[in-house]
Design a protein around this motif. Structure first.
Motif, PDB file in Angstrom:
ATOM      1  N   LEU A  20      70.811  25.956 -13.938  1.00  0.00           N
ATOM      2  CA  LEU A  20      70.757  24.995 -15.040  1.00  0.00           C
ATOM      3  C   LEU A  20      72.130  24.452 -15.432  1.00  0.00           C
ATOM      4  O   LEU A  20      72.232  23.615 -16.320  1.00  0.00           O
ATOM      5  N   HIS A  56      66.618  22.644 -11.399  1.00  0.00           N
ATOM      6  CA  HIS A  56      65.624  23.147 -12.342  1.00  0.00           C
ATOM      7  C   HIS A  56      65.519  24.662 -12.214  1.00  0.00           C
ATOM      8  O   HIS A  56      66.034  25.253 -11.270  1.00  0.00           O
ATOM      9  N   TYR A 109      64.525  21.450 -16.566  1.00  0.00           N
ATOM     10  CA  TYR A 109      65.224  20.567 -15.633  1.00  0.00           C
ATOM     11  C   TYR A 109      66.489  20.039 -16.301  1.00  0.00           C
ATOM     12  O   TYR A 109      66.440  19.527 -17.420  1.00  0.00           O
ATOM     13  N   TYR A 134      68.106  17.913 -21.224  1.00  0.00           N
ATOM     14  CA  TYR A 134      67.267  18.800 -20.432  1.00  0.00           C
ATOM     15  C   TYR A 134      65.807  18.469 -20.725  1.00  0.00           C
ATOM     16  O   TYR A 134      65.481  18.023 -21.823  1.00  0.00           O
ATOM     17  N   ILE A 160      61.270  17.277  -7.540  1.00  0.00           N
ATOM     18  CA  ILE A 160      60.995  17.045  -8.958  1.00  0.00           C
ATOM     19  C   ILE A 160      59.488  16.964  -9.202  1.00  0.00           C
ATOM     20  O   ILE A 160      59.048  16.477 -10.224  1.00  0.00           O
TER      21      ILE A 160
END
Length: 146
Positions: free
Chosen positions: A47, A53, A69, A76, A102
């Motif tokens: 992070l 993520h 993420y 975030y 993602i």
């Protein structure tokens, strides 16, 4: 002129909405998420870098866990890992294939998938996007809540 300005000000104030969003998803039970992540701890190292993520399955008040993420080190996104278009069951947790993806995909046979940056559904059937949690960064601590 003063009456017009006053009336416009009142209308502007009344048109503002609050952050109290009603979650009308009948599939997901209410949850009470309110916890902190210390970015100095090694398990949260992903992070620290934009575009990465982390899936957090700790006892944090969520249903199935949370995916966080890092958008740009100041912003975030955090979402519930339970598919919002299923009641929680043995296949309803979403997962992300790899660190660079993602897209979170549901384990059920309906093909539901979601964008972990926006929470929007990208394929499959359903009317709900991922349940969003609020994220605030102060120093090296992320505060995640709903």
């Amino acid at each position: 002129m003063k009456k017009t300005l006053f009336l416009a000000s009142v209308l502007l104030i009344l048109s503002c909405s609050s952050d109290n969003k009603v979650d009308n998803n009948q599939f997901l039970p209410p949850s009470n998420v309110n916890y902190q992540i210390n970015l100095n701890l090694p398990q949260f190292n992903p992070l620290k870098f934009p575009g990465n993520h982390l899936v957090d399955n700790t006892e944090n008040g969520s249903i199935r866990g949370i995916i966080i993420y890092n958008i740009d080190n100041t912003q975030y996104a955090a979402f519930e890992l339970s598919d919002p278009n299923h009641s929680p069951n043995n296949c309803s947790a979403v997962s992300v294939e790899n660190q660079t993806s993602i897209t979170a995909t549901c384990g059920c046979d309906d093909g539901n998938s979601y964008n972990i940056v926006t929470g929007q559904q990208t394929s499959g059937d359903g009317q709900f996007g991922l349940r969003r949690y609020n994220v605030r960064r102060e120093g090296n601590t992320l505060f995640i809540s709903n």
